[in-house]
Design an enzyme around this catalytic site. Structure first.
Site, PDB file in Angstrom:
ATOM      1  N   ASP A 196       0.943  -4.105  12.918  1.00  0.00           N
ATOM      2  CA  ASP A 196      -0.380  -4.264  13.534  1.00  0.00           C
ATOM      3  C   ASP A 196      -1.425  -4.752  12.528  1.00  0.00           C
ATOM      4  O   ASP A 196      -2.475  -5.234  12.910  1.00  0.00           O
ATOM      5  CB  ASP A 196      -0.832  -2.917  14.101  1.00  0.00           C
ATOM      6  CG  ASP A 196       0.268  -2.226  14.880  1.00  0.00           C
ATOM      7  OD1 ASP A 196       0.195  -2.188  16.105  1.00  0.00           O
ATOM      8  OD2 ASP A 196       1.236  -1.731  14.251  1.00  0.00           O
ATOM      9  N   PHE A 197      -1.146  -4.572  11.240  1.00  0.00           N
ATOM     10  CA  PHE A 197      -2.126  -4.952  10.203  1.00  0.00           C
ATOM     11  C   PHE A 197      -1.914  -6.383   9.707  1.00  0.00           C
ATOM     12  O   PHE A 197      -2.643  -6.847   8.838  1.00  0.00           O
ATOM     13  CB  PHE A 197      -2.063  -4.005   8.991  1.00  0.00           C
ATOM     14  CG  PHE A 197      -2.186  -2.538   9.303  1.00  0.00           C
ATOM     15  CD1 PHE A 197      -2.626  -2.084  10.546  1.00  0.00           C
ATOM     16  CD2 PHE A 197      -1.857  -1.582   8.344  1.00  0.00           C
ATOM     17  CE1 PHE A 197      -2.722  -0.727  10.826  1.00  0.00           C
ATOM     18  CE2 PHE A 197      -1.957  -0.227   8.617  1.00  0.00           C
ATOM     19  CZ  PHE A 197      -2.386   0.211   9.857  1.00  0.00           C
ATOM     20  N   PHE A 216       1.905  -1.427   8.584  1.00  0.00           N
ATOM     21  CA  PHE A 216       2.244  -1.510  10.013  1.00  0.00           C
ATOM     22  C   PHE A 216       2.112  -2.979  10.421  1.00  0.00           C
ATOM     23  O   PHE A 216       1.194  -3.659   9.966  1.00  0.00           O
ATOM     24  CB  PHE A 216       1.271  -0.681  10.869  1.00  0.00           C
ATOM     25  CG  PHE A 216       1.431   0.807  10.741  1.00  0.00           C
ATOM     26  CD1 PHE A 216       2.118   1.544  11.706  1.00  0.00           C
ATOM     27  CD2 PHE A 216       0.894   1.486   9.659  1.00  0.00           C
ATOM     28  CE1 PHE A 216       2.256   2.930  11.595  1.00  0.00           C
ATOM     29  CE2 PHE A 216       1.033   2.865   9.535  1.00  0.00           C
ATOM     30  CZ  PHE A 216       1.720   3.593  10.500  1.00  0.00           C
ATOM     31  N   GLU A 236       0.844  -1.197   0.000  1.00  0.00           N
ATOM     32  CA  GLU A 236       0.000   0.000   0.000  1.00  0.00           C
ATOM     33  C   GLU A 236       0.879   1.247   0.000  1.00  0.00           C
ATOM     34  O   GLU A 236       1.692   1.432   0.905  1.00  0.00           O
ATOM     35  CB  GLU A 236      -0.905  -0.021   1.239  1.00  0.00           C
ATOM     36  CG  GLU A 236      -1.929  -1.141   1.168  1.00  0.00           C
ATOM     37  CD  GLU A 236      -2.464  -1.578   2.532  1.00  0.00           C
ATOM     38  OE1 GLU A 236      -2.255  -0.856   3.527  1.00  0.00           O
ATOM     39  OE2 GLU A 236      -3.083  -2.652   2.592  1.00  0.00           O
ATOM     40  N   GLU A 294      -4.491  -6.333   2.400  1.00  0.00           N
ATOM     41  CA  GLU A 294      -3.385  -7.088   2.987  1.00  0.00           C
ATOM     42  C   GLU A 294      -3.419  -8.575   2.612  1.00  0.00           C
ATOM     43  O   GLU A 294      -2.380  -9.192   2.372  1.00  0.00           O
ATOM     44  CB  GLU A 294      -3.386  -6.952   4.521  1.00  0.00           C
ATOM     45  CG  GLU A 294      -2.910  -5.603   5.043  1.00  0.00           C
ATOM     46  CD  GLU A 294      -3.971  -4.519   4.985  1.00  0.00           C
ATOM     47  OE1 GLU A 294      -5.158  -4.851   4.698  1.00  0.00           O
ATOM     48  OE2 GLU A 294      -3.652  -3.350   5.223  1.00  0.00           O
ATOM     49  N   HIS A 331      -1.250   0.905  16.026  1.00  0.00           N
ATOM     50  CA  HIS A 331      -0.162   1.301  15.130  1.00  0.00           C
ATOM     51  C   HIS A 331       1.191   1.311  15.852  1.00  0.00           C
ATOM     52  O   HIS A 331       2.103   2.013  15.428  1.00  0.00           O
ATOM     53  CB  HIS A 331      -0.395   2.706  14.568  1.00  0.00           C
ATOM     54  CG  HIS A 331      -1.504   2.812  13.568  1.00  0.00           C
ATOM     55  ND1 HIS A 331      -2.828   2.766  13.913  1.00  0.00           N
ATOM     56  CD2 HIS A 331      -1.482   2.969  12.220  1.00  0.00           C
ATOM     57  CE1 HIS A 331      -3.574   2.906  12.819  1.00  0.00           C
ATOM     58  NE2 HIS A 331      -2.781   3.024  11.781  1.00  0.00           N
TER      59      HIS A 331
END
Lengths: 321, 322
Positions: B84-85, B82, B29, B59, B128
């Site tokens: 976190d994703f 990130f 992205e 993702e 994040h």
């Protein structure tokens, strides 16, 4: 499209091979000879056969947990497949994959897959690699009606569409996601309608008619090869068995089951071949006998093959070890 | 040698490998026109037309497609903006990428790099800011890379791209602007080789990523008080350079492990277990862990400061051993 005698007889041979392999697998599983789960493709043979007849050895497929039919249609060897069902060292995956994960990357078979819908983005990626390398090869992604509800379906379809990837998404709508009938897991009748959301063609065909499947797939393959991007083909078919062997499938409507069994794709093709004068009953019986012998040999090969040795548990985790 | 920031060094590592090998491509992205969320990949889209691909916010398809492309011969560097994703693409990673080789009986390789960024300290709150490396180290078949310096960032990126296995390459937000000497041209640091960031004789501090720098600051302060701390940066958690840690303990006999990730089931526990199994006799004191507490990462800078391990907490842990 007028298909040749050779085409139709080849279809017949492939479909009978799948059916014979699967019937044998059912029998062996019931006899307690096969470990794990086995998900059979009986009744859906026309889909894999019609689609893969459009592919070359360089093309790729991604498959599903119901993958035996796809593998055979793409050129997988029944002896190596059978040995894998037994978990033997001679199997396609040296006994590390089993029924749900059989693969042969050299034949373009990127694996059956134990996760519903997981093949969809993988197929997009394989198609991307073909485009990136300019190899001219394409990828076919097989998946079921249940998988079309997963996020992977949307993400793969969208990416393939915007990047114009050479991939054909083939939905085998066998009407059941495990015990859930299509009526209960989606609010549309034709999964092909979903193609509109991605700006790509979507068609629905009779998945029990190998010629109809072949022709629809030919269109999708042509589009992919010519650089116009993906398409979605929905093949309406029926899962004869339970979700897995041992599932009594009491959730199915017996009337529906009966009606679909009448639409068995194999006698339908046989009738067409005979009507066209391409072969006699005796010729077709001869093909079936040869296949039966081939599958029996595969079982003998598997049963006489060595088990993996315990130390093999540690190999193949990392490349370069 | 050239002075570069950590971000520039990562970019240089990718650039050199893309020049070297036409099978390498970058996708994710905003990695192209935007140059990456943190500018790490800025300009590469112009240098490598058709090989730096902006994806939709997708993702699952980023990693799933990277698996497919890698399995048929490319070397994707796929960015998840990130760490976190990564939950969104965990199936693609832990059920597909890393198992393909094993489940296919060794007849496949999946040389993909999942490039992502971790870490707190920027008031980005709980979605994040995480350090989730332990999740990934628990997946057989995956390698986990966490560079702490610009030179390491470049050399380990090259190694990650050249590796025939799936590798997660985890950058840290706090390090992007850190400057240092970086070798020019092709430069590869083998995965699985720790680096002694500071030699010492009284206590071993094992730390990685941003925490290397906090450990070094603590070591500096401790030196003034007469305690000589050796700071070991494993640089890659899988493979882990156990020998380097045990060799250091043979000198110091005391161990403090520092990580920014939360405590329970953090990778510090794994290192402690390795030492307990293989180096128990080397220890003169209990092993100490300095970690974040078992909470989500808080937003308020005051709370986040309390959450993060820092120099003071490291110094305190070390002193408790003496």
């Amino acid at each position: 499209m007028q298909l040749s005698k050779e085409n139709l007889l080849a279809f017949y041979q492939t479909m009978v091979t799948v059916r014979t392999f699967e019937n044998k697998a059912a029998e062996l599983f019931a006899a307690g000879k096969l470990p794990g789960f086995v998900h059979l493709y009986i009744g859906e043979e026309a889909v894999a056969t019609g689609v893969c007849a459009n592919l070359t050895a360089q093309d790729y497929i991604t498959s599903t947990h119901r993958g035996h039919g796809h593998l055979i249609a793409k050129g997988g060897k029944v002896d190596l497949m059978m040995a894998e069902l037994y978990g033997k060292a001679t199997g396609y995956c040296k006994g590390k994959g089993g029924s749900m994960h059989i693969a042969d990357v050299d034949l373009g078979i990127l694996g059956a897959n134990g996760i519903v819908g997981a093949g969809q983005p993988i197929a997009a990626g394989a198609a991307f690699a073909c485009k990136y390398k300019g190899s001219g090869a394409i990828t076919v992604c097989f998946f079921g009606d249940g998988a079309s509800n997963r996020g992977t379906f949307h993400e793969a379809m969208n990416l393939a569409s915007i990047w114009k990837l050479p991939v054909v998404f083939v939905c085998e709508n066998n009407m059941y996601g495990i015990s859930n009938c299509q009526r209960d897991h989606m609010n549309i009748c034709d999964i092909a309608d979903r193609a509109a959301a991605y700006g790509i063609p979507g068609v629905t065909v009779d998945g029990n008619d190998v010629v109809a499947v072949f022709e629809a797939a030919a269109e999708g393959v042509k589009r992919a090869r010519s650089g116009d991007g993906p398409s979605l083909i929905e093949c309406k078919t029926w899962r004869w068995r339970g979700h897995f062997e041992g599932d009594p499938a009491t959730y199915k409507n017996p009337e529906e089951q009966k009606a679909w069994l009448q639409k068995d794709p194999i006698p339908r093709l046989a009738q067409k071949i005979i009507d066209l004068g391409y072969a006699t009953d005796a010729d077709l019986a001869q093909i079936a006998d040869a296949v039966k012998a081939q599958v029996a040999a595969a079982v003998a090969f598997a049963e006489s093959s060595p088990d993996p040795v315990p130390a093999d548990v540690l190999t193949d985790v990392y490349a370069g070890q | 040698m050239k002075k570069m920031t950590y971000a520039e060094a990562i970019r240089d590592g990718i650039r050199v490998e893309m020049k070297r090998d036409a099978d390498v491509y970058l996708c994710g992205e905003d990695v192209g026109k935007f140059g990456g969320c943190f500018g790490v990949t800025a300009g590469l889209v112009d240098e490598f037309p058709g090989r730096v691909l902006d994806t939709p916010i997708t993702e699952t398809a980023i990693i799933g497609s990277a698996v497919g492309a890698a399995a048929v011969g490319l070397r994707p560097v796929a960015e998840i903006m990130f760490i976190d994703f990564t939950g969104v693409c965990m199936d693609e990673l832990f059920n597909q990428a890393v198992k393909m080789r094993y489940m296919f009986g060794g007849k496949a390789k999946v040389p993909l790099v999942l490039k992502t960024i971790c870490g707190g300290g920027v008031a980005a709150a709980a979605q994040h800011s995480q350090c989730m490396e332990a999740w990934f180290t628990h997946i057989p078949g995956l390698k986990t890379v966490m560079p702490a310096t610009p030179a390491d960032a470049k050399g380990l990126m090259a190694a990650a791209i050249r590796d025939d296995n799936p590798v997660i390459y985890i950058e840290h937000k706090q390090l992007l602007g850190l400057s240092g000497d970086v070798p020019e041209g092709e430069y590869v640091i083998p995965l699985g080789k720790a680096d002694i960031k500071r030699p010492g004789s009284d206590v071993t501090i094992v730390a990685w990523s941003w925490m290397v720098h906090r450990a070094l600051a603590a070591a500096e302060a401790l030196a003034k008080e007469g305690i000589s701390a050796e700071v070991i940066d494993p640089r890659t958690l899988v493979p882990l350079d156990k020998d380097a840690i045990l060799a250091s303990l043979a000198k110091t006999h005391k161990l403090v492990i520092v990580h920014e990730a939360v405590r329970t089931s953090g990778f510090g526990g794994e290192i402690a277990a390795v030492v307990a199994e293989q180096g128990f006799d080397l220890l003169d004191a209990p092993i100490k862990r300095v970690t974040a507490p078992d909470t989500p990462v808080p937003f308020s800078p005051v709370l986040e400061k309390a959450f993060l391990p820092d120099e003071g907490k490291i110094i305190q842990a070390v002193k408790e051993l003496f």
